[in-house]
Design a protein around this motif. Structure first.
Motif, PDB file in Angstrom:
ATOM      1  N   MET A  65       9.042  -1.462  13.298  1.00 28.90           N
ATOM      2  CA  MET A  65       8.408  -1.259  12.004  1.00 28.90           C
ATOM      3  C   MET A  65       7.013  -0.657  12.166  1.00 28.90           C
ATOM      4  SD  MET A  65       7.823  -3.966   8.943  1.00 28.90           S
ATOM      5  CE  MET A  65       7.138  -3.387   7.428  1.00 28.90           C
ATOM      6  N   ALA A  66       6.366  -0.942  13.273  1.00 31.64           N
ATOM      7  CA  ALA A  66       5.002  -0.456  13.475  1.00 31.64           C
ATOM      8  C   ALA A  66       4.947   1.056  13.663  1.00 31.64           C
ATOM      9  CB  ALA A  66       4.378  -1.153  14.669  1.00 31.64           C
ATOM     10  N   LYS A  67       6.085   1.681  14.010  1.00 33.83           N
ATOM     11  CA  LYS A  67       6.084   3.117  14.242  1.00 33.83           C
ATOM     12  C   LYS A  67       5.961   3.904  12.953  1.00 33.83           C
ATOM     13  CE  LYS A  67       8.677   2.834  18.506  1.00 33.83           C
ATOM     14  NZ  LYS A  67       9.898   3.163  19.198  1.00 33.83           N
ATOM     15  N   LYS A  68       6.642   3.470  11.889  1.00 41.58           N
ATOM     16  CA  LYS A  68       6.600   4.167  10.620  1.00 41.58           C
ATOM     17  C   LYS A  68       6.067   3.219   9.553  1.00 41.58           C
ATOM     18  CE  LYS A  68       9.578   7.654   9.884  1.00 41.58           C
ATOM     19  NZ  LYS A  68      10.786   8.246   9.334  1.00 41.58           N
ATOM     20  N   ILE A  69       4.832   3.424   9.189  1.00 39.65           N
ATOM     21  CA  ILE A  69       4.202   2.588   8.177  1.00 39.65           C
ATOM     22  C   ILE A  69       3.914   3.470   6.969  1.00 39.65           C
ATOM     23  CG2 ILE A  69       2.242   1.105   7.631  1.00 39.65           C
ATOM     24  CD1 ILE A  69       1.936   0.676  10.675  1.00 39.65           C
ATOM     25  N   SER A  70       4.477   3.097   5.829  1.00 36.79           N
ATOM     26  CA  SER A  70       4.264   3.901   4.622  1.00 36.79           C
ATOM     27  C   SER A  70       2.811   3.793   4.187  1.00 36.79           C
ATOM     28  CB  SER A  70       5.188   3.433   3.495  1.00 36.79           C
ATOM     29  OG  SER A  70       4.770   2.175   3.007  1.00 36.79           O
ATOM     30  N   GLU A  71       2.354   4.785   3.447  1.00 31.81           N
ATOM     31  CA  GLU A  71       0.977   4.804   2.954  1.00 31.81           C
ATOM     32  C   GLU A  71       0.726   3.605   2.038  1.00 31.81           C
ATOM     33  OE1 GLU A  71      -2.795   5.954   3.093  1.00 31.81           O
ATOM     34  OE2 GLU A  71      -1.195   6.953   4.203  1.00 31.81           O
ATOM     35  N   GLU A  72       1.730   3.233   1.250  1.00 33.13           N
ATOM     36  CA  GLU A  72       1.617   2.086   0.339  1.00 33.13           C
ATOM     37  C   GLU A  72       1.422   0.784   1.125  1.00 33.13           C
ATOM     38  OE1 GLU A  72       4.480  -0.296  -2.794  1.00 33.13           O
ATOM     39  OE2 GLU A  72       4.803   1.844  -2.517  1.00 33.13           O
ATOM     40  N   THR A  73       2.206   0.618   2.185  1.00 31.69           N
ATOM     41  CA  THR A  73       2.091  -0.572   3.026  1.00 31.69           C
ATOM     42  C   THR A  73       0.735  -0.600   3.722  1.00 31.69           C
ATOM     43  OG1 THR A  73       4.479  -0.634   3.379  1.00 31.69           O
ATOM     44  CG2 THR A  73       3.121  -1.812   4.972  1.00 31.69           C
ATOM     45  N   LYS A  74       0.310   0.544   4.238  1.00 37.02           N
ATOM     46  CA  LYS A  74      -0.983   0.637   4.922  1.00 37.02           C
ATOM     47  C   LYS A  74      -2.120   0.250   3.975  1.00 37.02           C
ATOM     48  CE  LYS A  74      -3.785   3.821   7.599  1.00 37.02           C
ATOM     49  NZ  LYS A  74      -4.810   4.601   6.983  1.00 37.02           N
ATOM     50  N   THR A  75      -2.089   0.772   2.768  1.00 42.45           N
ATOM     51  CA  THR A  75      -3.130   0.476   1.785  1.00 42.45           C
ATOM     52  C   THR A  75      -3.151  -1.005   1.435  1.00 42.45           C
ATOM     53  OG1 THR A  75      -2.915   2.700   0.873  1.00 42.45           O
ATOM     54  CG2 THR A  75      -3.983   1.063  -0.521  1.00 42.45           C
ATOM     55  N   MET A  76      -1.961  -1.594   1.268  1.00 43.80           N
ATOM     56  CA  MET A  76      -1.864  -3.008   0.925  1.00 43.80           C
ATOM     57  C   MET A  76      -2.419  -3.873   2.059  1.00 43.80           C
ATOM     58  SD  MET A  76       0.021  -6.065   1.479  1.00 43.80           S
ATOM     59  CE  MET A  76       1.546  -5.572   2.217  1.00 43.80           C
ATOM     60  N   ILE A  77      -2.052  -3.556   3.286  1.00 45.02           N
ATOM     61  CA  ILE A  77      -2.514  -4.354   4.427  1.00 45.02           C
ATOM     62  C   ILE A  77      -4.023  -4.208   4.608  1.00 45.02           C
ATOM     63  CG2 ILE A  77      -2.379  -4.646   6.935  1.00 45.02           C
ATOM     64  CD1 ILE A  77       0.608  -3.951   6.687  1.00 45.02           C
ATOM     65  N   GLU A  78      -4.559  -3.004   4.459  1.00 47.78           N
ATOM     66  CA  GLU A  78      -6.006  -2.811   4.551  1.00 47.78           C
ATOM     67  C   GLU A  78      -6.723  -3.669   3.523  1.00 47.78           C
ATOM     68  OE1 GLU A  78      -7.016   1.318   4.228  1.00 47.78           O
ATOM     69  OE2 GLU A  78      -6.185   1.809   6.190  1.00 47.78           O
ATOM     70  N   ALA A  79      -6.206  -3.681   2.289  1.00 45.00           N
ATOM     71  CA  ALA A  79      -6.818  -4.492   1.228  1.00 45.00           C
ATOM     72  C   ALA A  79      -6.753  -5.977   1.580  1.00 45.00           C
ATOM     73  CB  ALA A  79      -6.122  -4.229  -0.110  1.00 45.00           C
ATOM     74  N   GLN A  80      -5.621  -6.423   2.103  1.00 43.58           N
ATOM     75  CA  GLN A  80      -5.474  -7.830   2.477  1.00 43.58           C
ATOM     76  C   GLN A  80      -6.410  -8.195   3.630  1.00 43.58           C
ATOM     77  OE1 GLN A  80      -3.739 -10.101   0.707  1.00 43.58           O
ATOM     78  NE2 GLN A  80      -3.321  -8.396  -0.679  1.00 43.58           N
ATOM     79  N   LEU A  81      -6.564  -7.298   4.606  1.00 41.44           N
ATOM     80  CA  LEU A  81      -7.469  -7.561   5.727  1.00 41.44           C
ATOM     81  C   LEU A  81      -8.912  -7.670   5.247  1.00 41.44           C
ATOM     82  CD1 LEU A  81      -5.967  -5.222   8.462  1.00 41.44           C
ATOM     83  CD2 LEU A  81      -5.928  -7.728   8.445  1.00 41.44           C
ATOM     84  N   ARG A  82      -9.294  -6.819   4.311  1.00 39.85           N
ATOM     85  CA  ARG A  82     -10.657  -6.865   3.773  1.00 39.85           C
ATOM     86  C   ARG A  82     -10.907  -8.159   3.006  1.00 39.85           C
ATOM     87  NH1 ARG A  82     -13.090  -2.108   4.634  1.00 39.85           N
ATOM     88  NH2 ARG A  82     -11.779  -0.282   4.865  1.00 39.85           N
ATOM     89  N   LYS A  83      -9.859  -8.734   2.434  1.00 40.18           N
ATOM     90  CA  LYS A  83      -9.983 -10.005   1.705  1.00 40.18           C
ATOM     91  C   LYS A  83      -9.989 -11.197   2.652  1.00 40.18           C
ATOM     92  CE  LYS A  83      -7.586  -8.543  -2.490  1.00 40.18           C
ATOM     93  NZ  LYS A  83      -6.395  -8.784  -3.328  1.00 40.18           N
ATOM     94  N   GLY A  84      -9.626 -10.966   3.921  1.00 35.03           N
ATOM     95  CA  GLY A  84      -9.582 -12.056   4.887  1.00 35.03           C
ATOM     96  C   GLY A  84      -8.249 -12.775   4.913  1.00 35.03           C
ATOM     97  N   THR A  85      -7.199 -12.134   4.417  1.00 36.25           N
ATOM     98  CA  THR A  85      -5.867 -12.729   4.391  1.00 36.25           C
ATOM     99  C   THR A  85      -5.362 -12.967   5.807  1.00 36.25           C
ATOM    100  OG1 THR A  85      -5.414 -11.553   2.336  1.00 36.25           O
ATOM    101  CG2 THR A  85      -3.516 -12.418   3.513  1.00 36.25           C
ATOM    102  N   SER A  86      -4.696 -14.094   6.026  1.00 34.73           N
ATOM    103  CA  SER A  86      -4.179 -14.423   7.350  1.00 34.73           C
ATOM    104  C   SER A  86      -2.985 -13.537   7.709  1.00 34.73           C
ATOM    105  CB  SER A  86      -3.750 -15.890   7.404  1.00 34.73           C
ATOM    106  OG  SER A  86      -2.597 -16.084   6.600  1.00 34.73           O
ATOM    107  N   ASN A  87      -2.741 -13.412   9.006  1.00 33.32           N
ATOM    108  CA  ASN A  87      -1.596 -12.613   9.466  1.00 33.32           C
ATOM    109  C   ASN A  87      -0.270 -13.196   8.994  1.00 33.32           C
ATOM    110  OD1 ASN A  87      -3.222 -10.761  10.782  1.00 33.32           O
ATOM    111  ND2 ASN A  87      -3.167 -11.871  12.708  1.00 33.32           N
ATOM    112  N   SER A  88      -0.176 -14.514   8.917  1.00 36.80           N
ATOM    113  CA  SER A  88       1.072 -15.121   8.457  1.00 36.80           C
ATOM    114  C   SER A  88       1.324 -14.803   6.986  1.00 36.80           C
ATOM    115  CB  SER A  88       1.074 -16.635   8.687  1.00 36.80           C
ATOM    116  OG  SER A  88       0.000 -17.241   8.012  1.00 36.80           O
ATOM    117  N   ARG A  89       0.279 -14.751   6.187  1.00 33.60           N
ATOM    118  CA  ARG A  89       0.430 -14.380   4.770  1.00 33.60           C
ATOM    119  C   ARG A  89       0.843 -12.912   4.659  1.00 33.60           C
ATOM    120  NH1 ARG A  89       2.213 -14.704  -0.010  1.00 33.60           N
ATOM    121  NH2 ARG A  89       0.866 -13.898  -1.636  1.00 33.60           N
ATOM    122  N   ILE A  90       0.280 -12.043   5.474  1.00 33.64           N
ATOM    123  CA  ILE A  90       0.661 -10.629   5.472  1.00 33.64           C
ATOM    124  C   ILE A  90       2.122 -10.494   5.868  1.00 33.64           C
ATOM    125  CG2 ILE A  90       0.279  -8.388   6.589  1.00 33.64           C
ATOM    126  CD1 ILE A  90      -2.724  -9.113   6.645  1.00 33.64           C
TER     127      ILE A  90
END
Length: 113
Positions: free
Chosen positions: A1-26
């Motif tokens: 899954m790490a090879k092909k990451i959609s722009e939508e998924t990337k944007t969502m994960i970046e937003a979650q990381l900036r909020k301090g969301t845990s890896n398990s929640r992601i």
């Protein structure tokens, strides 16, 4: 899954990381195993560029530090250290501001959004 990451998924994960969301929640948000989520998060962390004003957690000489980004440089940032949340042992070594490489950012701290 790490090879092909959609722009939508990337944007969502970046937003979650900036909020301090845990890896398990992601992992839960993505609907994948924790191990698969770690691969995706690590890939995105390498490409993420923080913003001025972001509060970050980083490690300096094996001590946990927290600070706010004041200025962005090419691959690093000028960070004002928050001494209330950082190792006081480092206060004798560090100035109130320091340079932190993007790759040394451990996480974005949730600032109460």
């Amino acid at each position: 899954m790490a090879k092909k990451i959609s722009e939508e998924t990337k944007t969502m994960i970046e937003a979650q990381l900036r909020k301090g969301t845990s890896n398990s929640r992601i992992a839960s948000l993505l609907g994948v195993s924790y191990e698969d989520a770690l691969k995706v998060v690590d890939t995105i962390k390498e490409s993420i560029r923080p913003d001025v004003g972001d509060e970050i957690r980083f490690t300096f000489r094996d001590h946990k530090m927290v600070g706010t980004i004041q200025k962005l440089l090419t691959n690093s940032a000028v960070v004002e250290i928050n001494w209330n949340q950082s190792s006081h042992i480092m206060k004798d070594i560090c100035e109130d501001k320091t340079i932190v490489n993007f790759k040394d950012i451990d996480e974005f701290v949730n600032v109460g959004e």
